[in-house]
Every structure is written in C-alpha cells, then in structure tokens.
Design an enzyme around this catalytic site. Structure first.
Site, PDB file in Angstrom:
ATOM      1  N   CYS A   1       0.816  -1.225   0.000  1.00  0.00           N
ATOM      2  CA  CYS A   1       0.000   0.000   0.000  1.00  0.00           C
ATOM      3  C   CYS A   1       0.846   1.270   0.000  1.00  0.00           C
ATOM      4  O   CYS A   1       0.373   2.338  -0.384  1.00  0.00           O
ATOM      5  CB  CYS A   1      -0.958   0.006   1.191  1.00  0.00           C
ATOM      6  SG  CYS A   1      -2.112  -1.373   1.167  1.00  0.00           S
TER       7      CYS A   1
ATOM      8  N   HIS B   1      -3.501   7.350   1.888  1.00  0.00           N
ATOM      9  CA  HIS B   1      -3.866   6.018   1.385  1.00  0.00           C
ATOM     10  C   HIS B   1      -5.255   5.688   1.923  1.00  0.00           C
ATOM     11  O   HIS B   1      -5.538   5.874   3.106  1.00  0.00           O
ATOM     12  CB  HIS B   1      -2.837   5.003   1.872  1.00  0.00           C
ATOM     13  CG  HIS B   1      -3.270   3.590   1.709  1.00  0.00           C
ATOM     14  ND1 HIS B   1      -3.769   3.102   0.520  1.00  0.00           N
ATOM     15  CD2 HIS B   1      -3.284   2.551   2.590  1.00  0.00           C
ATOM     16  CE1 HIS B   1      -4.074   1.825   0.686  1.00  0.00           C
ATOM     17  NE2 HIS B   1      -3.792   1.468   1.924  1.00  0.00           N
TER      18      HIS B   1
ATOM     19  N   ASN C   1     -10.066   0.026  -0.489  1.00  0.00           N
ATOM     20  CA  ASN C   1      -8.601   0.080  -0.444  1.00  0.00           C
ATOM     21  C   ASN C   1      -8.035  -0.506  -1.740  1.00  0.00           C
ATOM     22  O   ASN C   1      -8.071  -1.727  -1.937  1.00  0.00           O
ATOM     23  CB  ASN C   1      -8.121  -0.704   0.776  1.00  0.00           C
ATOM     24  CG  ASN C   1      -6.614  -0.679   0.939  1.00  0.00           C
ATOM     25  OD1 ASN C   1      -5.883  -0.302   0.037  1.00  0.00           O
ATOM     26  ND2 ASN C   1      -6.150  -1.096   2.106  1.00  0.00           N
TER      27      ASN C   1
HETATM   28  N1  ACO Z   1     -18.540  -8.266   9.189  1.00  0.00           N
HETATM   29  C1  ACO Z   1     -18.949  -8.531  10.428  1.00  0.00           C
HETATM   30  N2  ACO Z   1     -18.099  -8.827  11.432  1.00  0.00           N
HETATM   31  C2  ACO Z   1     -16.783  -8.855  11.163  1.00  0.00           C
HETATM   32  C3  ACO Z   1     -16.273  -8.567   9.873  1.00  0.00           C
HETATM   33  C4  ACO Z   1     -17.220  -8.288   8.858  1.00  0.00           C
HETATM   34  N3  ACO Z   1     -16.839  -8.008   7.588  1.00  0.00           N
HETATM   35  N4  ACO Z   1     -14.938  -8.665   9.906  1.00  0.00           N
HETATM   36  C5  ACO Z   1     -14.598  -8.988  11.162  1.00  0.00           C
HETATM   37  N5  ACO Z   1     -15.699  -9.109  11.918  1.00  0.00           N
HETATM   38  C6  ACO Z   1     -15.809  -9.456  13.333  1.00  0.00           C
HETATM   39  C7  ACO Z   1     -14.630 -10.252  13.839  1.00  0.00           C
HETATM   40  O1  ACO Z   1     -14.768 -11.618  13.508  1.00  0.00           O
HETATM   41  C8  ACO Z   1     -14.730 -10.008  15.330  1.00  0.00           C
HETATM   42  O2  ACO Z   1     -15.718 -10.860  15.853  1.00  0.00           O
HETATM   43  P1  ACO Z   1     -15.525 -11.561  17.288  1.00  0.00           P
HETATM   44  O3  ACO Z   1     -15.447 -10.412  18.261  1.00  0.00           O
HETATM   45  O4  ACO Z   1     -16.740 -12.384  17.395  1.00  0.00           O
HETATM   46  O5  ACO Z   1     -14.248 -12.342  17.187  1.00  0.00           O
HETATM   47  C9  ACO Z   1     -15.244  -8.567  15.420  1.00  0.00           C
HETATM   48  O6  ACO Z   1     -15.797  -8.264  14.117  1.00  0.00           O
HETATM   49  C10 ACO Z   1     -14.190  -7.552  15.793  1.00  0.00           C
HETATM   50  O7  ACO Z   1     -13.045  -7.795  14.990  1.00  0.00           O
HETATM   51  P2  ACO Z   1     -11.855  -6.780  14.916  1.00  0.00           P
HETATM   52  O8  ACO Z   1     -10.864  -7.292  13.910  1.00  0.00           O
HETATM   53  O9  ACO Z   1     -11.324  -6.497  16.292  1.00  0.00           O
HETATM   54  O10 ACO Z   1     -12.620  -5.467  14.375  1.00  0.00           O
HETATM   55  P3  ACO Z   1     -12.068  -4.025  14.083  1.00  0.00           P
HETATM   56  O11 ACO Z   1     -12.903  -3.024  14.752  1.00  0.00           O
HETATM   57  O12 ACO Z   1     -10.587  -3.946  14.288  1.00  0.00           O
HETATM   58  O13 ACO Z   1     -12.368  -3.849  12.536  1.00  0.00           O
HETATM   59  C11 ACO Z   1     -11.126  -3.952  10.474  1.00  0.00           C
HETATM   60  C12 ACO Z   1     -11.795  -4.742  11.594  1.00  0.00           C
HETATM   61  C13 ACO Z   1     -12.192  -3.174   9.738  1.00  0.00           C
HETATM   62  C14 ACO Z   1     -10.454  -4.946   9.536  1.00  0.00           C
HETATM   63  C15 ACO Z   1     -10.078  -2.990  11.082  1.00  0.00           C
HETATM   64  O14 ACO Z   1      -9.268  -3.665  12.006  1.00  0.00           O
HETATM   65  C16 ACO Z   1      -9.213  -2.358  10.038  1.00  0.00           C
HETATM   66  O15 ACO Z   1      -9.656  -1.662   9.155  1.00  0.00           O
HETATM   67  N6  ACO Z   1      -7.891  -2.543  10.147  1.00  0.00           N
HETATM   68  C17 ACO Z   1      -6.980  -1.980   9.206  1.00  0.00           C
HETATM   69  C18 ACO Z   1      -6.741  -2.997   8.184  1.00  0.00           C
HETATM   70  C19 ACO Z   1      -6.452  -2.422   6.841  1.00  0.00           C
HETATM   71  O16 ACO Z   1      -6.872  -1.373   6.450  1.00  0.00           O
HETATM   72  N7  ACO Z   1      -5.685  -3.232   6.081  1.00  0.00           N
HETATM   73  C20 ACO Z   1      -5.417  -2.948   4.731  1.00  0.00           C
HETATM   74  C21 ACO Z   1      -3.997  -3.015   4.409  1.00  0.00           C
HETATM   75  S1  ACO Z   1      -3.016  -2.044   5.466  1.00  0.00           S
HETATM   76  C22 ACO Z   1      -3.539  -0.510   5.197  1.00  0.00           C
HETATM   77  O17 ACO Z   1      -3.933  -0.253   4.101  1.00  0.00           O
HETATM   78  C23 ACO Z   1      -3.440   0.472   6.279  1.00  0.00           C
END
Ligand code: ACO
Length: 325
Positions: free
Chosen positions: A114, A252, A282
């Site tokens: 990214c 980004h 993304n």
């Molecule tokens: N729909 C519903 N529930 C979901 C989903 C979904 N699509 N995805 C995950 N969950 C659930 C998980 O299973 C978890 O359930 P549990 O508590 O029963 O185990 C719950 O939601 C919480 O999961 P977390 O991973 O803690 O949720 P978070 O608030 O962190 O959100 C997310 C997840 C959106 C992926 C976030 O962490 C994020 O955006 N992180 C950055 C990742 C990113 O952008 N990566 C791209 C490459 S790097 C970059 O570009 C910066």
C-alpha cells in the site's frame, strides 16, 4: 540556490466498470452493510473484469495522466509501476505497460504494497532531479480482487481494483518550500512485522499458488494511525513547512477511521482530507493517485496547493511526502 525539483504535471485515474456493493458481500460472508460502513466507511468497490490485468488498468490511468500533462508517450523515458498484483512474476508490469503504450527508456516495478506509490515516487524523484529522466510515468495499479479470499469476512470487504498515474517532469526551484514539485519524503519499513499482513503464496512459499491476503486487522489498525502520523510529521518537518501550510491531505484510502484518526492526531482539519474510501475501498498502491486525481478533477486541488500524501501497508512499510502541485 537554484535546484531541480520534480513536478507533477499530469494526473489520471481509472476504475473498472463492475461495482461490488456491501450488499453483494452479505451474500458471500456473514456481514452487513451497517458493520462495514461503521468500521471502515466503505460502501462499494470496483472489480476488474475477467481477463483484465493490472497492466490494462495502469495503461488507462497513464493515458489520462499523459493527456493532462500535454505530453505524448514518445516524451516518456521512464515508467515505474507500483503494484502488489503484477500481471506475472516477471517481467515487470512496467515492461508490459511500456510495450502496450509504445514507450521507450527504463521501466520497472516497485513493490511496497500500500506504500508502493510513495516509494515509487521517491525513486522517480531521484531519476528526474538527477537529470536521468525528462518525463516519467509513475503508476499505482492493482487487481486486489485476484488475491482476496472471498470466504474471509475480515479482509474481503476491504479491497478494490483500480489505477492512478502521474507524469513527472523537472522544474527549476529555489530550494525553498515555495518551490513547485516534490519537497520531502519519509520512507520506513519494519520487516519484523510481516506476519501481520501478507499473502500466503508465491515463488518460495507455495509453488503455482499466488496466495490470498492474510491480516491481523486490529493490529494493523493500531500501527497505521501511529506510524502514518510519525512519517507525516517527518515529511512536514523535512519540507520546512507547518501544518497550516498543508492545503490537502491525500492519504492512502484504507479505512475512514484511520484517515480520521491520523488527521486528528496531526491536528489537521478533516475538511482538508481527501477521502474516496466509500466508493473505491482500499486499492493498495493505486489509492493515493486515484484520490488525488478525483480531487483534481472536481477542482479541489489546484496548481500551487501543498499536498501531503501518506500510506502504510504490508512489510510493514509506511511513507509520507509533501508536494507542491
Ligand atoms: N462483518 C462482520 N463482522 C466482522 C467482519 C465483517 N466483515 N470482519 C470482522 N468481523 C468481526 C470479527 O470476527 C470479530 O468478531 P468476534 O469479536 O466475534 O471475534 C469482530 O468483528 C471484531 O473484529 P476486529 O478485527 O477487532 O474489528 P475491528 O474493529 O478492528 O475492525 C477492520 C476490523 C475493519 C479490519 C479494522 O481492524 C481495520 O480496518 N484494520 C486496518 C486494516 C487495513 O486497512 N488493512 C489494509 C492493508 S493495510 C492498510 O492499508 C493500512
């Protein structure tokens, strides 16, 4: 003191036709539109057609950037493609783009996931500022849909396909922050954190299997806000500017909460943040030039404006740059 700066003289973008909405994902995994919008800000993303590869998207974006710069492909002597989804293991996607566009000169890829566009821009800046290139194309292009695991709800909803491109040319400056062109970079990598975000395939790992994205989302989120803010502060300092000098923040496009978190940490007005995450999701290395292109097309970013770009991605890599348009 007279110096050679690298100016962005044209910008372009391309998005494939097909759109996947959040509703489409509710039919694939256990998720909802409310969850995706609340946690990420994403409403839809574009998806490449069958047979459409990264170089196809890159060429379309590059054509728009070339037209905006008033240059012809025969003027281009350097093509750098930032991509994490190359058409082939080799040759580079840039080589394929060069052939498709009928260009000459040097061509190669940069792989920093990214952060790839910012890394590629820094490499091209070296070429242009040292007189090795008179007109360069830097392209961020991705078909993330080919490395998405559509059974993993934690990652599949986050990514989209697209391409963005800039034309870079040398301009004379005075060595001050009032100069047109690229003013500063801050580039970083922490290779000990590859396990937080990677693709589980490739030449060594799993022959004949390109692999799918694996991510520890909440840890990436935490690193993103902290590290992006640090790199952005460093780019501001190296450019000799203050936060108030920044006209547009073009991050980004990973997650609206990351965009807001970084802007708040830096004390930047959220109204100055260019966000396309709702419509593009993304698009990895393509996301910055695509967002920059959108904000140029709609008249927000104008000649003379100070633009700050930043990213964090697999590696972990992270980077920021300050550019006067
Ligand atoms: N729909 C519903 N529930 C979901 C989903 C979904 N699509 N995805 C995950 N969950 C659930 C998980 O299973 C978890 O359930 P549990 O508590 O029963 O185990 C719950 O939601 C919480 O999961 P977390 O991973 O803690 O949720 P978070 O608030 O962190 O959100 C997310 C997840 C959106 C992926 C976030 O962490 C994020 O955006 N992180 C950055 C990742 C990113 O952008 N990566 C791209 C490459 S790097 C970059 O570009 C910066």
């Amino acid at each position: 003191m007279s110096v050679i700066r690298t100016a962005v003289t044209g910008i372009g973008g391309y998005l494939p036709e097909q759109v996947l909405t959040n509703a489409d994902f509710t039919r694939m995994v256990d998720t909802s539109d409310e969850w995706i919008v609340e946690r990420t800000g994403i409403k839809q993303r574009h998806k490449a057609a069958e047979g459409q590869v990264t170089s196809d998207l890159a060429v379309e974006a590059a054509k728009v950037a070339l037209a905006a710069s008033g240059r012809d492909i025969s003027d281009i002597d350097l093509i750098i493609v930032a991509t994490t989804t190359p058409d082939m293991t080799f040759p580079s996607t840039a080589s394929i783009v060069q052939a498709k566009m009928g260009a000459k000169g040097a061509a190669f890829d940069v792989q920093a996931v990214c952060s790839g566009f910012v890394y590629a821009l820094s490499v091209a800046d070296g070429f242009v500022a040292r007189g090795l290139s008179k007109a360069a194309l830097v392209i961020g292009a991705e078909v993330m849909s080919r490395i998405i695991d559509y059974t993993d709800r934690g990652t599949c909803i986050l990514f989209g396909d697209g391409a963005g491109a800039v034309v870079l040319e040398p301009v004379e400056g005075q060595g001050t922050s009032a100069d047109r062109g690229i003013l500063s970079f801050d580039l970083q990598c922490d290779g000990t954190k590859t396990d937080l975000l990677y693709v589980d395939g490739g030449v060594f790992e799993n022959n004949n299997h390109i692999g799918k994205i694996r991510m520890v989302g909440n840890q990436i989120f935490r690193h993103a806000v902290q590290k992006i803010a640090q790199a952005t502060e460093a780019a501001i300092e190296k450019a000799g500017i203050t936060h108030d000098d920044v006209d547009w923040f073009v991050p980004h496009q990973a997650n609206q909460r990351i965009l807001d978190g970084v802007a708040d940490k830096l004390g930047l007005d959220r109204a100055k943040v260019v966000s396309t995450v709702a419509n593009h999701a993304n698009t990895s290395a393509a996301s910055i030039p695509l967002a920059w292109y959108e904000a140029t097309k709609d008249g927000r970013i104008k000649t003379g404006d100070l633009v700050l770009i930043e990213a964090l991605g697999g590696g972990l890599t992270w980077a920021a740059a300050a550019i006067r348009v």
